[in-house]
Each structure stands twice: as C-alpha cells, then as structure tokens.
Design an enzyme around this catalytic site. Structure first.
Site, PDB file in Angstrom:
ATOM      1  N   ASP A  76      12.762  -1.061  11.840  1.00 32.14           N
ATOM      2  CA  ASP A  76      11.581  -1.913  11.776  1.00 32.14           C
ATOM      3  C   ASP A  76      11.978  -3.249  11.162  1.00 32.14           C
ATOM      4  OD1 ASP A  76      12.091  -0.630   9.350  1.00 32.14           O
ATOM      5  OD2 ASP A  76      10.234   0.510   9.391  1.00 32.14           O
ATOM      6  N   GLU A 137       4.348  -1.873  10.165  1.00 29.52           N
ATOM      7  CA  GLU A 137       3.248  -1.789   9.205  1.00 29.52           C
ATOM      8  C   GLU A 137       1.892  -1.969   9.888  1.00 29.52           C
ATOM      9  OE1 GLU A 137       3.595  -0.859   6.241  1.00 29.52           O
ATOM     10  OE2 GLU A 137       5.714  -1.156   5.768  1.00 29.52           O
TER      11      GLU A 137
END
Length: 390
Positions: A76, A137
C-alpha cells in the site's frame, strides 16, 4: 530468521527509501508525489516493465525463462490525515498528513525487493508482479485495482502482502491460517426529531436523547444477538447534533464502525442495528435513517501458503491471534489464494512501542530487511509444486 548478505547490502537503500517516502505522505488516490518517487527509483534499477494503474498506482513485472507460477507481492502507498508528533528529522513535510500506519516501510520493503530482483535475476521463477496500490486506508484501492484487471491481465495465481506491526517484537514474523483480520463496515445513523426550546421539551422530539438511547441499545447486539463463542464489535466514534445549549435539536448524526470475522455474524449485526435503531428512535418520537458502507472482507489466509511461510521463516515464526483491524488485502484473497503476515517492529529500549495510527508511530528500518528476506525465500517455496502436493 537469518538475513542473507545480499539483502543486508540493501540496508542503506531501504533506509533512504523509507525516510524520503515518510516525508511526503498523501491520502488515498492523491499519491502523486509518492508515485513519482517510486517510479524514479524503479527506473533507476533498470526495470523494463513498469505499468501505471489508476492515476497513482504502479505495477512492476519481472519475467524468467525458468518455469514457475505468477506470484504477486503487494504494498500500500497512502498515508493518513494525522498531524505527526514523532520529532524525527525526517518528519512529514505535508501538514496534517503522516505515514502513521507503516506504509512508508511497506513501500521501502517493496523497492528493496525490486532492486534485489533486478540485481539477482536468477532468483526469479515464472513471473513476479509487484503491485504498488493506492488508497488502502480508503476508499479501498485493492478492489479498484481488481476492477481494473490487475489480477486478470497479469494472470496472477497467488498473492503475498505484509504489514509492520508494533504488537510484536523485532525479528518476529507473525501469521495465522484462515481469518486473521476482520470484515468491516461503517455505520451512519441519522436521528430525525423535532426542534424545540430547551425549556419546553414537550413541544419537540429530542433527537439527542433518542441518539443516546440508540447507542446504548445497539451495544446489546454484541452481547445478545451473536453467540458468545463468536466475535464482533460495534463502536461509535463520532456524533454530531445541536447548535446551542438551550435548543433541542431536530437532527443528530452518528458515525461508527462494525467488525466481525464471519460473514454470518456481520449480516446479523447489520440486520439488528437497523431494526433496533429504527424502533428505539420511534419510542422517543423520532425517526432513524440507517445506512451502511460495507468496506473490506475478512483477511483469510490460505492454509498451504501459511505453512510455506512458517517453513521459510523458521524459528522467527509466531502464530498471531486474530485482530479486529481491517485490511483491503482481503479483496485480493476473494479472487485468488493469498497470505498476509506481520513483521514485528516493537523495540521498547528505543521507544518504538506506539500503535498503528498513532501520531508518534515509528520503527527501525532494519526490520524491513526481514520482509525482503521473506519475499525472496517465498519465490522458490511457493513454486515448489512437489512440496505443495505433499
């Protein structure tokens, strides 16, 4: 787990990568500076196949003449809306933004792994796909990349991911078979009442009072609607209503999160939350409008891949308990077998004890070498069809 000298040789690079990336955190789907930095580094390694995906993601491909599976490794790349208070000399330069969940470390690990593969093509079997994914997120970049065809277009067979984790000490690699992280969703409840003067409550319908009763009532879902042998959590972290101390407000908005390890439990929770909120609000002369945003699924680790991970890690392996945290790596696991593991970063002597999403979260970059070493070892292990058959 003993780190090879070839991986140790990446130490200075990994520190440089992580500290540069730590200074430029960006929120999901706006990681433009991050993408530029990643692209420059990858190009400097002499990698030929680098593909953009979405506006801020990248996919890197290594191919070998040695037969093997197509394995994907994912990192990520986004940060969080947090004001950093670490006091380090490479702190965020983006006000109100911070890499407080370790994604800077994940990217540095992947860049180190990419450089290793570029320098050691003999380590490659089959095809290796590196996914630099935006928006973990929120709003969930994994599903966006899947929809773009990242697994289909590159014919990915298995996927691997990691997360630095301050619950475990340095040197530990932690994982578990099956459910490891929870399915999650957001709860949004609007209580509609009738505004009135605070001195004449009988002329209105108090949305604040109804909201308080709804919050209390919904916590009974966990204790009374699901088995004590199952797990679930409901938390309301945000409430807004009212404009003045002497006015009964006509509307209150509640925002919360819900988590569970089983889809059946999760569905039961959504049903009971809806019914209870609506009926409790009615009892106070109000109306409840309930809305859910269903986010990530359960991080459900492939049993065989966990066995392989434990074997390559050796004495450094630890079976983790399940966590109610959520991760959109789970969306890849809906499509293909995958394993997601934790890399321990806790060091009490150095003060590296702050949890994920803390404004003081920090770690020693040497731990990222453990992640690279795992990735390197997993390539032949996941391609060992004989071992898999056994």
């Amino acid at each position: 787990m003993q780190v090879s000298q070839a991986v140790k040789d990446l130490t200075e690079d990994v520190i440089r990568f992580r500290r540069a990336l730590h200074q430029i955190p960006e929120l999901g789907l706006t990681e433009f500076k991050t993408k530029e930095y990643l692209l420059r580094q990858l190009q400097s390694f002499g990698i030929n196949e680098i593909y953009p995906i979405l506006e801020t993601g990248l996919v890197v491909v290594f191919r070998s003449d040695v037969p093997g599976k197509t394995l994907a490794f994912r990192t990520d790349i986004d940060g969080l809306p947090i004001k950093e208070e670490t006091g380090i000399d490479f702190a965020s330069t983006h006000e109100g933004r911070m890499h407080a969940c370790g994604h800077d470390g994940h990217m540095a690990t992947m860049l180190g792994f990419a450089k290793y593969l570029a320098n050691h093509p003999e380590a490659i079997q089959g095809t290796i796909v590196l996914i630099f994914q935006p928006a973990e997120e929120g709003p969930g970049g994994a599903q966006l990349l899947i929809d773009e065809g990242v697994l289909r277009d590159f014919a990915v067979e298995k996927i691997v991911g990691l997360h630095v984790f301050p619950d475990f000490p340095e040197g530990v690699i932690a994982c578990r078979k099956g459910p490891m992280m929870a399915r999650n969703g957001e709860i949004n409840i609007t209580i509609h009442g009738a505004s009135a003067h605070g001195a004449q409550p009988q002329q209105g319908s108090d949305a604040i009072l109804a909201a308080a009763a709804v919050i209390q009532g919904l916590h009974s879902v966990i204790s009374r609607n699901i088995s004590p042998l199952s797990s679930g959590v409901i938390t309301f972290g945000k409430i807004h209503g009212g404009d003045a101390e002497n006015i009964i407000p006509g509307k209150v908005v509640l925002n919360g999160t819900m988590r569970a390890f089983e889809d059946e439990i999760y569905e039961t929770m959504t049903q009971r939350i809806t019914v209870l909120a609506e009926e409790i609000a009615k009892g106070y002369g109000c109306r409840a409008e309930v809305d859910f945003q269903h986010l990530y699924r359960v991080v459900d680790n492939d049993t065989e891949m966990v066995d392989i991970l434990a074997e390559v890690v050796g004495d450094s392996y630890l079976e983790t308990p399940p966590y109610m945290l959520a991760e959109d790596f789970s969306m890849y696991q809906k499509e293909i077998p995958g394993v997601f593991f934790f890399v321990g970063i806790r060091n009490e002597d150095k003060g590296y004890t702050y949890p994920l999403h803390s404004n003081k979260m920090n770690f020693d970059e040497k731990n990222l070498l453990q992640g690279i070493e795992c990735y390197v070892r997993l390539i032949p292990a996941l391609n060992d069809t004989k071992g898999a058959a056994e």
